[in-house]
Write a protein that holds these residues in place. Structure first.
Motif, short mmCIF file in Angstrom:
data_model
loop_
_atom_site.label_atom_id
_atom_site.label_comp_id
_atom_site.label_asym_id
_atom_site.label_seq_id
_atom_site.Cartn_x
_atom_site.Cartn_y
_atom_site.Cartn_z
N VAL A 156 9.11 -2.86 11.07
CA VAL A 156 7.94 -3.39 10.36
C VAL A 156 7.50 -2.40 9.28
O VAL A 156 7.21 -2.79 8.15
CB VAL A 156 6.79 -3.68 11.36
N GLU A 157 7.46 -1.13 9.62
CA GLU A 157 7.05 -0.10 8.66
C GLU A 157 7.95 -0.10 7.43
O GLU A 157 7.46 0.03 6.30
CB GLU A 157 7.06 1.28 9.32
N ASP A 158 9.25 -0.27 7.61
CA ASP A 158 10.17 -0.28 6.47
C ASP A 158 9.86 -1.44 5.51
O ASP A 158 9.87 -1.27 4.29
CB ASP A 158 11.62 -0.38 6.93
N ILE A 159 9.59 -2.61 6.06
CA ILE A 159 9.30 -3.76 5.20
C ILE A 159 7.95 -3.60 4.52
O ILE A 159 7.81 -3.87 3.32
CB ILE A 159 9.38 -5.07 6.01
N VAL A 160 6.96 -3.12 5.26
CA VAL A 160 5.64 -2.88 4.67
C VAL A 160 5.75 -1.84 3.55
O VAL A 160 5.10 -1.98 2.51
CB VAL A 160 4.62 -2.47 5.75
N ALA A 161 6.58 -0.84 3.72
CA ALA A 161 6.76 0.19 2.68
C ALA A 161 7.31 -0.42 1.39
O ALA A 161 6.88 -0.05 0.30
CB ALA A 161 7.67 1.30 3.19
N VAL A 162 8.24 -1.37 1.51
CA VAL A 162 8.79 -2.03 0.32
C VAL A 162 7.68 -2.82 -0.38
O VAL A 162 7.54 -2.74 -1.61
CB VAL A 162 9.97 -2.96 0.70
N ILE A 163 6.89 -3.55 0.40
CA ILE A 163 5.81 -4.35 -0.19
C ILE A 163 4.76 -3.43 -0.81
O ILE A 163 4.28 -3.68 -1.92
CB ILE A 163 5.20 -5.30 0.86
N ARG A 164 4.41 -2.37 -0.12
CA ARG A 164 3.42 -1.41 -0.64
C ARG A 164 3.90 -0.83 -1.97
O ARG A 164 3.14 -0.75 -2.93
CB ARG A 164 3.19 -0.30 0.37
N GLN A 165 5.16 -0.43 -2.03
CA GLN A 165 5.71 0.14 -3.26
C GLN A 165 5.66 -0.89 -4.39
O GLN A 165 5.33 -0.56 -5.53
CB GLN A 165 7.13 0.61 -3.01
N HIS A 166 5.97 -2.13 -4.08
CA HIS A 166 5.91 -3.20 -5.08
C HIS A 166 4.48 -3.39 -5.59
O HIS A 166 4.25 -3.51 -6.79
CB HIS A 166 6.44 -4.51 -4.48
N GLN A 167 3.52 -3.38 -4.66
CA GLN A 167 2.12 -3.56 -5.06
C GLN A 167 1.64 -2.40 -5.93
O GLN A 167 0.90 -2.61 -6.89
CB GLN A 167 1.24 -3.73 -3.83
N GLN A 168 2.05 -1.21 -5.61
CA GLN A 168 1.63 -0.04 -6.39
C GLN A 168 2.24 -0.06 -7.79
O GLN A 168 1.63 0.46 -8.73
CB GLN A 168 2.01 1.24 -5.66
N ALA A 169 3.41 -0.67 -7.94
CA ALA A 169 4.05 -0.74 -9.24
C ALA A 169 3.43 -1.82 -10.14
O ALA A 169 3.67 -1.83 -11.35
CB ALA A 169 5.54 -1.03 -9.06
N GLN A 170 2.65 -2.69 -9.53
CA GLN A 170 2.04 -3.80 -10.30
C GLN A 170 0.91 -3.32 -11.19
O GLN A 170 0.15 -2.53 -10.97
CB GLN A 170 1.51 -4.87 -9.35
#
Length: 170
Positions: A156-170
């Protein structure tokens, strides 16, 4: 060649995926699922982070019921979707995924489970392939703990990290 829309339409939901297994596979998967339903499954910080995720996402997961890594990780993917209703999951077979996943992600082989993490426009923002990073980078003890179903929160942490990184890049 199929696109993400086509594969999502071909995909099944979690209950349908579970029903495809034999009795032994289903029981294994349900044991792993039970671990994800414990209140202690995720840390309070990770739980709060999941609740704070913005936008909608799709996990397009190539998985098979015969695969031990799928039986461990697909329930963790489902737990994330249960906690974050803005994340949808569709499950396809490796054969259905192979051509598009090879092209989109530059992999020679589609190891499973392979979760393509897609944004609301179905653009790929990242992947989860086979095992959590903590296990891939860990030692034998970490691998053993994973095989015993003790590292599902790392998935779960790995997937959340991908989403978090995507949100921060927005």
């Amino acid at each position: 060649m199929a696109d993400f829309n086509t594969l999502i339409a071909l995909g099944v939901d979690y209950p349908q995926f579970v029903s495809q297994g034999n009795d032994e596979q289903i029981q294994h998967l349900l044991r792993e699922q039970a671990k994800t339903e414990r209140t202690s499954f995720l840390t309070a910080a990770l739980n709060a982070e999941i609740q704070g995720l913005e936008g909608s996402y799709t996990l397009l997961v190539a998985a098979e019921m015969w695969c031990p890594d799928c039986l461990r990780n697909v329930p963790a993917f489902q737990a994330l979707c249960r906690l974050a209703p803005n994340i949808n999951m569709r499950i396809i077979t490796r054969d259905q995924a192979t051509s598009l996943f090879r092209q989109q992600f530059g992999v020679e082989k589609v190891s499973i489970p392979f979760a393509a993490i897609l944004d609301s426009d179905l653009n790929p923002i990242g992947t989860f392939i086979e095992r959590p990073q903590s296990v891939l980078n860990g030692d034998e003890q970490t691998l053993l703990a994973y095989k015993q179903g003790e590292r599902l929160a790392d998935t779960v942490e790995d997937i959340v990290a991908v989403i978090r990184q995507h949100q921060q890049a927005q």
